[in-house]
Design a protein around this motif. Sequence first.
Motif, PDB file in Angstrom:
ATOM      1  N   SER A   1     -19.688 -71.128  24.992  1.00  0.00           N
ATOM      2  CA  SER A   1     -20.657 -70.385  24.195  1.00  0.00           C
ATOM      3  C   SER A   1     -21.656 -69.735  25.139  1.00  0.00           C
ATOM      4  O   SER A   1     -22.086 -70.359  26.121  1.00  0.00           O
ATOM      5  CB  SER A   1     -21.371 -71.295  23.197  1.00  0.00           C
ATOM      6  OG  SER A   1     -22.043 -70.530  22.212  1.00  0.00           O
ATOM      7  N   GLY A   2     -21.993 -68.493  24.872  1.00  0.00           N
ATOM      8  CA  GLY A   2     -22.869 -67.748  25.753  1.00  0.00           C
ATOM      9  C   GLY A   2     -22.151 -67.059  26.889  1.00  0.00           C
ATOM     10  O   GLY A   2     -22.785 -66.489  27.777  1.00  0.00           O
ATOM     11  N   ALA A   3     -20.821 -67.049  26.843  1.00  0.00           N
ATOM     12  CA  ALA A   3     -20.039 -66.426  27.908  1.00  0.00           C
ATOM     13  C   ALA A   3     -19.918 -64.919  27.673  1.00  0.00           C
ATOM     14  O   ALA A   3     -19.768 -64.459  26.549  1.00  0.00           O
ATOM     15  CB  ALA A   3     -18.644 -67.037  27.981  1.00  0.00           C
ATOM     16  N   VAL A   4     -19.973 -64.161  28.757  1.00  0.00           N
ATOM     17  CA  VAL A   4     -19.678 -62.736  28.718  1.00  0.00           C
ATOM     18  C   VAL A   4     -18.428 -62.547  29.582  1.00  0.00           C
ATOM     19  O   VAL A   4     -18.499 -62.596  30.809  1.00  0.00           O
ATOM     20  CB  VAL A   4     -20.863 -61.897  29.262  1.00  0.00           C
ATOM     21  CG1 VAL A   4     -20.506 -60.408  29.245  1.00  0.00           C
ATOM     22  CG2 VAL A   4     -22.107 -62.148  28.406  1.00  0.00           C
ATOM     23  N   LEU A   5     -17.312 -62.382  28.929  1.00  0.00           N
ATOM     24  CA  LEU A   5     -16.002 -62.382  29.599  1.00  0.00           C
ATOM     25  C   LEU A   5     -15.568 -60.955  29.892  1.00  0.00           C
ATOM     26  O   LEU A   5     -15.334 -60.167  28.974  1.00  0.00           O
ATOM     27  CB  LEU A   5     -14.973 -63.091  28.712  1.00  0.00           C
ATOM     28  CG  LEU A   5     -13.526 -63.114  29.191  1.00  0.00           C
ATOM     29  CD1 LEU A   5     -13.418 -63.822  30.534  1.00  0.00           C
ATOM     30  CD2 LEU A   5     -12.649 -63.794  28.144  1.00  0.00           C
ATOM     31  N   ARG A   6     -15.452 -60.635  31.134  1.00  0.00           N
ATOM     32  CA  ARG A   6     -15.041 -59.283  31.543  1.00  0.00           C
ATOM     33  C   ARG A   6     -13.521 -59.195  31.544  1.00  0.00           C
ATOM     34  O   ARG A   6     -12.829 -59.988  32.205  1.00  0.00           O
ATOM     35  CB  ARG A   6     -15.590 -58.981  32.932  1.00  0.00           C
ATOM     36  CG  ARG A   6     -15.679 -57.505  33.289  1.00  0.00           C
ATOM     37  CD  ARG A   6     -16.332 -57.383  34.647  1.00  0.00           C
ATOM     38  NE  ARG A   6     -16.649 -56.040  35.024  1.00  0.00           N
ATOM     39  CZ  ARG A   6     -17.808 -55.437  34.766  1.00  0.00           C
ATOM     40  NH1 ARG A   6     -18.717 -56.090  34.044  1.00  0.00           N
ATOM     41  NH2 ARG A   6     -18.051 -54.214  35.154  1.00  0.00           N
ATOM     42  N   VAL A   7     -12.989 -58.216  30.839  1.00  0.00           N
ATOM     43  CA  VAL A   7     -11.543 -57.985  30.792  1.00  0.00           C
ATOM     44  C   VAL A   7     -11.345 -56.516  31.158  1.00  0.00           C
ATOM     45  O   VAL A   7     -11.207 -55.646  30.316  1.00  0.00           O
ATOM     46  CB  VAL A   7     -10.970 -58.292  29.394  1.00  0.00           C
ATOM     47  CG1 VAL A   7      -9.443 -58.204  29.403  1.00  0.00           C
ATOM     48  CG2 VAL A   7     -11.392 -59.685  28.926  1.00  0.00           C
ATOM     49  N   ALA A   8     -11.380 -56.243  32.461  1.00  0.00           N
ATOM     50  CA  ALA A   8     -11.502 -54.856  32.924  1.00  0.00           C
ATOM     51  C   ALA A   8     -10.635 -54.553  34.146  1.00  0.00           C
ATOM     52  O   ALA A   8     -10.929 -53.622  34.905  1.00  0.00           O
ATOM     53  CB  ALA A   8     -12.970 -54.556  33.245  1.00  0.00           C
ATOM     54  N   GLY A   9      -9.581 -55.325  34.349  1.00  0.00           N
ATOM     55  CA  GLY A   9      -8.662 -55.011  35.423  1.00  0.00           C
ATOM     56  C   GLY A   9      -9.261 -55.106  36.810  1.00  0.00           C
ATOM     57  O   GLY A   9      -8.811 -54.438  37.753  1.00  0.00           O
ATOM     58  N   GLY A  10     -10.289 -55.936  36.981  1.00  0.00           N
ATOM     59  CA  GLY A  10     -10.919 -56.128  38.294  1.00  0.00           C
ATOM     60  C   GLY A  10     -12.098 -55.235  38.550  1.00  0.00           C
ATOM     61  O   GLY A  10     -12.756 -55.360  39.591  1.00  0.00           O
ATOM     62  N   LEU A  11     -12.414 -54.313  37.625  1.00  0.00           N
ATOM     63  CA  LEU A  11     -13.520 -53.393  37.831  1.00  0.00           C
ATOM     64  C   LEU A  11     -14.875 -54.101  37.734  1.00  0.00           C
ATOM     65  O   LEU A  11     -15.070 -54.913  36.844  1.00  0.00           O
ATOM     66  CB  LEU A  11     -13.460 -52.282  36.783  1.00  0.00           C
ATOM     67  CG  LEU A  11     -14.374 -51.080  37.013  1.00  0.00           C
ATOM     68  CD1 LEU A  11     -13.966 -50.352  38.298  1.00  0.00           C
ATOM     69  CD2 LEU A  11     -14.296 -50.130  35.832  1.00  0.00           C
TER      70      LEU A  11
END
Length: 257
Positions: A247-257
């Motif tokens: 909870s409170g996570a900001v998960l980046r799903v951006a191919g390494g960018l």
Amino acid sequence: MSRPALPASVRRVTVVTGGSRGIGAATALRLARDGHHLGIGYERDEQAASRTAEAVREAGGEAVTVRVDTSEADAVDHLFDTVRAALGPVTGLVNNAGISGPLGRFTETAPEVMRRVVEVNVTGALLCARRALREMSTAHGGMGGAIVNISSSAATLGSPREYVHYAASKAAVDAMTVGLAKEFTGEGVRVNCVQPGSVLTGMHAKMGDPDRAWKKAEVTPARRPGEPEEIADAVAWLLSDEASYTSGAVLRVAGGL
């Protein structure tokens, strides 16, 4: 020690805003495969929303579509009231509705575009989260649940010469995620966020550059745009019991960018 989660007997009912196409539609279908029933909020395209709902039903879920302007509190209440009446108590929200306006330099961005982006991306997300929390928080008599906000990698990249106003609105979504997680995790509602990178959706054409996703691939370590289904997979995990301590996570799903 058992992990905190909704009981297996609880019916998963999830509202997905902006659910008629792109990431929202892919997420609705992915969640249906996980046993969720879907309330699909859409802005204009009723036919696209109906196609998403039919795909959900084919995957084994129930679905209802509701036209909604998420920046209007009454419209948000109507969305949640309709979903609750048709499918049962809401246990999840995917805060996906968002707009950018046309690409361009900040000094050439019209004030009315800036205002509308903030109305939808910030105020709309806040209103939907507020209503969802009133449905799910144990302090309000709910059974608990989870919210996933859809942000953007623009929130930390700033998107100069493209849409700084949009990047700023998504940074607000990230801050909202952290604050709500701290306030409501103890009341049974986990709040997380996914930051997609450049994804193959129709949003780029609306911005004025249909090929933008592939242009962005040149500076993305993965050397390709993302697929909506790849974002949907991340959302589905954050809504699942497997993420019961997240909870409170900001998960980046951006191919390494």
